[in-house]
Design an enzyme around this catalytic site. Structure first.
Site, PDB file in Angstrom:
ATOM      1  N   GLU A   1       7.186  -6.149   8.959  1.00 11.17           N
ATOM      2  CA  GLU A   1       7.969  -5.281   8.078  1.00 11.17           C
ATOM      3  C   GLU A   1       9.149  -4.647   8.800  1.00 11.17           C
ATOM      4  OE1 GLU A   1       4.670  -5.257   8.345  1.00 11.17           O
ATOM      5  OE2 GLU A   1       3.992  -5.920   6.370  1.00 11.17           O
TER       6      GLU A   1
ATOM      7  N   HIS B   1      -3.562  -0.257   0.170  1.00 12.00           N
ATOM      8  CA  HIS B   1      -2.869  -0.985  -0.901  1.00 12.00           C
ATOM      9  C   HIS B   1      -2.729  -0.158  -2.169  1.00 12.00           C
ATOM     10  CE1 HIS B   1      -4.530  -3.953   1.816  1.00 12.00           C
ATOM     11  NE2 HIS B   1      -3.765  -4.883   1.302  1.00 12.00           N
TER      12      HIS B   1
END
Lengths: 326, 325
Positions: free
Chosen positions: B60, B129
């Site tokens: 990321e 998540h």
């Protein structure tokens, strides 16, 4: 009692805790041979050796991850950040691991981890070395967050942090390191989290200030006093847990509040403090709570501009008069 | 007009901006061949080729960092963080680079980057998540933070984000990805970022929400109307900039306000909304402003989600309490 600088008070508490508890150790960049850029670990490696005062590579995510592992397996690591701005490189470790592990293990694991370092303005260190990071750790459930504003508080709160079984974000201020006061010599001197300090008594307006802003609020209070306004100055000392009771008791008396911090105002911790005051103290308030914080821009390099961006004594003075409708 | 889910509306918006501007590129983990784990970018690599829509490594920080370089040299990257919980790896790039290019270069350069990330609970995923940490980005000067709650808004706001000159964190409520359908136009249109939507006008109380929580807020608002409470429902649509004037105007009319969001309450986005109410409408308040949010705990495992996410019933209960204050 001994008169100590804020930075020395921190150093001494780390040394005392390391002497009394062999599981306490320190890790970070340039903390061993150099003793820390600000001297907060000076000479500790001489006394405790390289295993307990460990210089790390310049890899924050690496040593935070290592520290989390050590904490899970019985040690009590103190992770030293040369500048707290550098936590951004380790955010996944801090937010996804440190903050969540006790929950993920259903409380069966403890995580006695202290992440400490300095932040803020005062040295013209520019945009990536002058920031305030508390807002990123107060919102994620799992951390406790302390922000001492005096040498004695730094000592008492750090001892509580080291002995706590939860991860603690311990936020020091670079411009306070040289400030000094009498600090208790008792090797068990500790200040509990969640207990605000009333720094000055007053009846007309409550000023709630953190870290560097406590001193500025006290200065503003002296100026206000000459104009007939007596300000009560409250230092929350820890943001999580937050001592709402002490603030409410004050606002019940004054009916007015100003919240001031150095971090950016927008979505800063002042919004939460002001909101809790509104929710719980609505009946007491005679004026809207005013928040002060840094303007919405990168922290500048120039020392003059630094002070134009973050709240100054005059700003606090003005805001206090504003809520008193004067 | 076509009936679309939010996933289809975002896909449609991406197709429009990729077509209208050859400088736009789209990439992230599984964005290309797979078409995204939620199928948001399905079919786009086939249409625009591997140079404009492509897969990145699981890195990321690298995704965000390369976007900074691309933006500085003339491209318009749209990057995807597969789940918002993964974006912390890129935090340094986002706060110290993405948000500051304009300031650092004294306006000579901008960073027109859109960072898309699904956020929030409701699909029975584990904790990294499912969280709603939008305030982390809303607290950073230089970033806009947009959260749509309908297919129509998602398309219009995303197109506005891509056409803009500054970085936008675009958070997509994944439990609304497919649960709502709406007739929207297939041609291009945009909705300016920073303007709240008054979903329903009312006179007794202002209910403010955004993103995933709008689902429960809408239901609660309907139920409350049936109980005789006239609710003004506002979807703020962007956490920053916050549409202070719409909020102020509404609360000055109703005198009461409840803010609803999914993430934890303490130091969350609701606090900024509440203090905006203090700034804009303090003297008009007839009851303390209140927040209803997630609990101050980690987003729970699937079996705990229904206890964590506020129900329409809880919202109605709070609305009633405030109206009766």
């Amino acid at each position: 009692m001994s008169r100590k600088k804020y930075s020395v008070a921190i150093r001494d508490v780390i040394a005392e805790e390391m002497r009394s508890d062999p599981s306490v150790f320190v890790m970070g960049e340039d903390i061993g041979a150099l003793g820390g850029v600000f001297g907060c670990t000076r000479d500790l490696q001489k006394e405790f050796g390289k295993n307990r005062v460990r210089d790390t590579p310049i890899a924050e995510a690496g040593y935070v991850g290592t520290g989390i592992g050590a904490a899970l397996t019985g040690m009590r690591p103190i992770l030293d950040f040369m500048y707290l701005d550098f936590v951004y490189v380790a955010m996944d470790q801090l937010l996804n691991q440190a903050a969540k592990l006790r929950y993920m293990y259903g409380g069966r694991a403890t995580l006695p981890l202290v992440v400490r370092g300095q932040q803020g303005i005062g040295r013209g260190n520019a945009g990536t070395h002058s920031q305030s990071v508390e807002a990123f750790f107060t919102h994620i459930p799992g951390f406790k967050v302390a922000m001492p504003s005096t040498a004695s508080d730094a000592a008492g709160l750090l001892r509580t942090a080291i002995r706590d079984n939860n991860p603690v974000m311990f936020i020091e201020h670079k411009a306070l390191y040289a400030s000094s006061e009498e600090v208790p010599d008792d090797p068990n001197f500790a200040i509990p989290f969640g207990k605000a300090a009333v720094r000055r008594q007053g009846k007309d307006v409550t000023i709630i200030a953190t870290s560097l802003m406590v001193g500025r609020a006290l200065e503003a209070a002296e100026a206000l006093s000459k104009e007939g306004i007596e300000a009560e100055v409250i230092d929350p000392r820890t943001l999580l847990p937050l001592d709402l009771d002490t603030m409410l008791k004050s606002i019940e008396k004054t009916g007015r509040a100003v919240v001031v911090h150095e971090a950016h105002k927008n979505n800063g911790v002042g919004a939460e403090i002001a909101s809790q005051i509104m929710e719980a103290g609505f009946k007491f308030l005679d004026a809207p709570v005013v928040r002060l914080g840094a303007k919405a821009c990168t922290l500048p390099f120039s020392l003059v501009l630094e002070n134009a961006v973050v709240p100054g004594v005059d700003d606090i003075h003005e805001a206090a008069k504003q809520v008193c409708y004067k | 007009m076509k009936n679309m889910t939010m996933v289809q509306a975002i896909n449609n918006a991406l197709e429009i901006v990729l077509t209208e501007n050859e400088k736009v590129v789209l990439y992230g983990e599984d964005v290309g061949v797979e078409g995204g784990v939620f199928r948001v970018s399905a079919g786009l690599q086939e249409k625009f080729g591997e140079k404009r829509v492509f897969d990145s490594p699981l890195a990321e920080s690298g995704i965000a960092g390369t976007a900074v370089g691309m933006a500085a040299t003339g491209l318009k990257p749209i990057i995807e963080m597969q789940f918002s919980g993964f974006s912390y790896h890129a935090f340094h790039q986002i706060i110290n680079q993405v948000s500051r290019i304009r300031n650092r270069s004294r306006g000579r350069h901008t960073a027109p980057i859109v960072i898309r990330m699904p956020y929030g609970g409701g699909i029975k995923a584990p904790e990294h998540h499912s969280e709603s940490m939008e305030v982390l980005y809303a607290a950073i000067p230089g970033l806009k933070v947009v959260i749509p709650s309908t297919p129509h808004d998602a398309k219009g706001l995303l197109i506005d984000a891509v056409r803009g000159e500054d970085p936008v964190v675009f958070m997509e409520p994944k439990r609304l990805y497919r649960s709502v359908k709406q007739e929207i136009q297939e041609e291009e249109y945009s909705i300016p970022i920073g303007k709240a939507s008054v979903v329903q006008e009312g006179s007794d109380i202002t209910l403010i929400s955004y993103g995933a929580s709008m689902k429960e807020a809408r239901k609660a608002s309907d139920t409350a109307q049936k109980k005789g409470i006239s609710v003004e429902l506002i979807d703020i649509r962007s956490i920053y900039p916050l549409d202070r004037s719409t909020i102020g105007e509404s609360v000055r009319k109703t005198g009461r306000v409840l803010v609803v969001h999914e993430g934890p309450e303490s130091y969350g986005p609701g606090a900024e909304v509440l203090t905006t109410v203090i700034d804009e409408a303090f003297l008009y308040l007839e009851a303390p402003p209140r927040r209803l949010s997630g609990f101050d705990t980690i987003a729970p495992y699937p079996q705990g989600e229904e206890w964590y996410i506020h129900t329409p019933e809880r919202i109605v209960y709070e609305l009633q309490r405030l109206v009766e204050y």
